[in-house]
Enzyme design. Structure first.
Site, PDB file in Angstrom:
ATOM      1  CG  HIS A 101      69.916 -25.947  14.161  1.00 44.90           C
ATOM      2  ND1 HIS A 101      70.510 -25.763  12.971  1.00 44.90           N
ATOM      3  CD2 HIS A 101      69.431 -27.397  14.383  1.00 44.90           C
ATOM      4  CE1 HIS A 101      70.555 -27.080  12.343  1.00 44.90           C
ATOM      5  NE2 HIS A 101      69.983 -27.735  13.173  1.00 44.90           N
ATOM      6  CE  LYS A 147      73.490 -27.959  15.573  1.00 45.01           C
ATOM      7  NZ  LYS A 147      73.550 -29.475  16.010  1.00 45.01           N
TER       8      LYS A 147
HETATM    9  N1  LIG Z   1      70.787 -36.971  13.863  1.00 44.29           N
HETATM   10  C1  LIG Z   1      69.405 -36.327  14.101  1.00 44.29           C
HETATM   11  O1  LIG Z   1      68.686 -36.440  13.545  1.00 44.29           O
HETATM   12  C2  LIG Z   1      69.382 -35.236  15.182  1.00 44.29           C
HETATM   13  C3  LIG Z   1      70.813 -34.888  15.889  1.00 44.29           C
HETATM   14  N2  LIG Z   1      70.706 -34.113  16.809  1.00 44.29           N
HETATM   15  C4  LIG Z   1      71.937 -34.181  17.591  1.00 44.29           C
HETATM   16  O2  LIG Z   1      71.612 -34.955  19.127  1.00 44.29           O
HETATM   17  C5  LIG Z   1      72.667 -34.290  19.953  1.00 44.29           C
HETATM   18  C6  LIG Z   1      71.784 -34.190  21.059  1.00 44.29           C
HETATM   19  O3  LIG Z   1      70.929 -33.049  20.954  1.00 44.29           O
HETATM   20  P1  LIG Z   1      69.808 -32.658  21.980  1.00 44.29           P
HETATM   21  O4  LIG Z   1      69.004 -33.725  22.330  1.00 44.29           O
HETATM   22  O5  LIG Z   1      69.270 -31.285  21.520  1.00 44.29           O
HETATM   23  O6  LIG Z   1      70.901 -32.046  23.241  1.00 44.29           O
HETATM   24  P2  LIG Z   1      70.628 -31.945  24.720  1.00 44.29           P
HETATM   25  O7  LIG Z   1      71.881 -31.106  25.314  1.00 44.29           O
HETATM   26  O8  LIG Z   1      69.109 -31.596  25.072  1.00 44.29           O
HETATM   27  O9  LIG Z   1      70.527 -33.585  25.337  1.00 44.29           O
HETATM   28  C7  LIG Z   1      72.120 -34.182  25.572  1.00 44.29           C
HETATM   29  C8  LIG Z   1      71.758 -35.143  26.548  1.00 44.29           C
HETATM   30  O10 LIG Z   1      72.991 -35.817  26.708  1.00 44.29           O
HETATM   31  C9  LIG Z   1      73.345 -35.871  28.168  1.00 44.29           C
HETATM   32  N3  LIG Z   1      74.619 -36.534  28.289  1.00 44.29           N
HETATM   33  C10 LIG Z   1      75.829 -35.905  28.328  1.00 44.29           C
HETATM   34  N4  LIG Z   1      76.739 -36.540  28.534  1.00 44.29           N
HETATM   35  C11 LIG Z   1      76.423 -37.879  28.685  1.00 44.29           C
HETATM   36  C12 LIG Z   1      77.145 -39.101  28.967  1.00 44.29           C
HETATM   37  N5  LIG Z   1      78.357 -39.603  29.262  1.00 44.29           N
HETATM   38  N6  LIG Z   1      76.145 -40.165  28.851  1.00 44.29           N
HETATM   39  C13 LIG Z   1      74.724 -40.015  28.544  1.00 44.29           C
HETATM   40  N7  LIG Z   1      74.247 -38.912  28.344  1.00 44.29           N
HETATM   41  C14 LIG Z   1      75.068 -37.831  28.504  1.00 44.29           C
HETATM   42  C15 LIG Z   1      72.959 -34.517  28.750  1.00 44.29           C
HETATM   43  O11 LIG Z   1      72.807 -34.631  30.091  1.00 44.29           O
HETATM   44  C16 LIG Z   1      71.813 -34.168  27.857  1.00 44.29           C
HETATM   45  O12 LIG Z   1      70.668 -34.750  28.816  1.00 44.29           O
HETATM   46  C17 LIG Z   1      73.330 -33.310  19.600  1.00 44.29           C
HETATM   47  O13 LIG Z   1      74.819 -33.499  19.011  1.00 44.29           O
HETATM   48  C18 LIG Z   1      72.432 -32.694  18.475  1.00 44.29           C
HETATM   49  O14 LIG Z   1      73.071 -32.057  17.158  1.00 44.29           O
HETATM   50  C19 LIG Z   1      69.566 -33.584  17.531  1.00 44.29           C
HETATM   51  C20 LIG Z   1      68.458 -33.572  16.686  1.00 44.29           C
HETATM   52  C21 LIG Z   1      68.198 -34.735  15.484  1.00 44.29           C
HETATM   53  O1  LIG Z   2      70.934 -29.993  17.595  1.00 43.43           O
HETATM   54  C1  LIG Z   2      70.117 -29.969  17.007  1.00 43.43           C
HETATM   55  O2  LIG Z   2      68.939 -29.749  17.270  1.00 43.43           O
HETATM   56  C2  LIG Z   2      70.063 -30.789  15.579  1.00 43.43           C
HETATM   57  N1  LIG Z   2      71.242 -31.418  15.253  1.00 43.43           N
HETATM   58  C3  LIG Z   2      71.629 -32.003  14.160  1.00 43.43           C
HETATM   59  C4  LIG Z   2      72.529 -31.437  13.237  1.00 43.43           C
HETATM   60  O3  LIG Z   2      73.495 -31.003  13.900  1.00 43.43           O
HETATM   61  O4  LIG Z   2      72.583 -31.777  12.090  1.00 43.43           O
HETATM   62  C5  LIG Z   2      70.243 -32.586  13.367  1.00 43.43           C
HETATM   63  C6  LIG Z   2      69.264 -31.492  13.447  1.00 43.43           C
HETATM   64  O5  LIG Z   2      69.666 -30.412  12.607  1.00 43.43           O
HETATM   65  C7  LIG Z   2      68.952 -30.946  14.661  1.00 43.43           C
END
Ligand SMILES: NC(=O)C1=CN([C@@H]2O[C@H](COP(=O)(O)OP(=O)(O)OC[C@H]3O[C@@H](n4cnc5c(N)ncnc54)[C@H](O)[C@@H]3O)[C@@H](O)[C@H]2O)C=CC1
Ligand SMILES: O=C(O)C1=N[C@H](C(=O)O)C[C@H](O)C1
EC number: 1.17.1.8
Length: 251
Positions: A136, A140
């Site tokens: 990643h 992350k």
């Molecule tokens: N299930 C999937 O397909 C995917 C899951 N993810 C997961 O999604 C999550 C977010 O990833 P990213 O967008 O890369 O992180 P990021 O750090 O860019 O975004 C997280 C956002 O949440 C905000 N935040 C923090 N506390 C908050 C609250 N209490 N209320 C509302 N917003 C709040 C932050 O200010 C930030 O803007 C991670 O856990 C990641 O692993 C990421 C990509 C794909």
């Molecule tokens: O943080 C990310 O970027 C991602 N988070 C998810 C994970 O932890 O599996 C999904 C994807 O891998 C991207």
């Protein structure tokens, strides 16, 4: 045209949240009614009349968000990582008191990643050795990835169901962590590298052969078809659904 689904996005300023905001705005059957980030208030979701909230926040807050939204009768699609059996069980119990409300938690919304997990679970019983590598971007916050944990658990369950012995490994670690994390007996290795987005490799080995299953998300748009599918279907799936595979006829 039938009425558009009213959608709120939590974590809207983040990498995923911002991508979801654009995808919802571009979808003719969806209406973005609220966006919330860290400095915002969940009450905006209810005040805007959202029917579905999408949570891409941080592991520390996602479960609290889900309980508050369930109390308010809002369906939730969750992509945030950090969920385990205990936190999922708490949501399942909560939903039992809120008939009609649906929550869908998926470790990965990319269609290829969901297929890779399904293929790995299907292949698992036929191989003596297996290891998972997730790769990643270096921003992350968690390791191993939610996807890798889910993949490894599903592989371990398939191995156990087939009566396989433990994965062979005669190595003594000279340094802690050298062999990665142990997820239900499956080794998981985490790489963080500038330039990457989200990638996973499942290595399956037998004497004289190897099967490699690899998925690459090169761009966060790869997650959007799965997120939008979940937004459209979560309202007709009361209770807790874990994994997009249930919506793709793969479970
Ligand atoms: N299930 C999937 O397909 C995917 C899951 N993810 C997961 O999604 C999550 C977010 O990833 P990213 O967008 O890369 O992180 P990021 O750090 O860019 O975004 C997280 C956002 O949440 C905000 N935040 C923090 N506390 C908050 C609250 N209490 N209320 C509302 N917003 C709040 C932050 O200010 C930030 O803007 C991670 O856990 C990641 O692993 C990421 C990509 C794909
Ligand atoms: O943080 C990310 O970027 C991602 N988070 C998810 C994970 O932890 O599996 C999904 C994807 O891998 C991207």
């Amino acid at each position: 045209m039938s009425e558009r689904i009213r959608v709120a996005v939590l974590g809207a300023a983040g990498r995923m949240g911002a991508t979801v905001v654009r995808a919802v705005e571009d979808a003719p059957d969806l209406h973005l009614v609220a966006t919330v980030d860290a400095d915002g208030d969940l009450s905006a979701v209810v005040e805007a009349g959202a029917q579905v909230a999408v949570d891409f926040t941080v592991p520390a807050v996602t479960e609290g968000n889900v309980h508050a939204l369930v109390d308010a009768g809002v369906h939730v699609v969750v992509g945030t990582t950090g969920w385990d059996e205990e936190s999922l069980a708490r949501v399942r119990d909560h939903l039992a008191d809120r008939p009609g409300v649906g929550v869908l938690v998926a470790p990965n919304f990319a269609l290829g990643a969901v297929l890779a997990m399904a293929f790995a679970a299907k292949a698992a019983r036929w191989f003596e050795s297996v290891e998972v590598i997730e790769l990643h971007h270096p921003d992350k916050v968690d390791a191993p990835s939610g996807t890798a944990r889910h993949t490894a658990s599903a592989i371990a369950a398939a191995r156990a169901a087939a009566g396989l012995a433990a994965v062979p490994d005669a190595t003594t670690q000279a340094l802690d962590g050298a062999r990665g994390a142990d997820v239900d007996g499956v080794r998981v290795h985490s790489v963080r590298l500038r330039g990457l987005v989200a990638h996973e490799e499942i290595l399956l080995g037998n004497a004289g052969e190897q099967l490699t299953i690899r998925h690459d998300s090169f761009d966060r748009v790869s997650f959007m078809p799965g997120v939008l599918l979940a937004v459209r279907q979560v309202g007709s799936r009361p209770g807790l659904t874990v994994g997009l595979d249930h919506l793709l006829d793969l479970a």
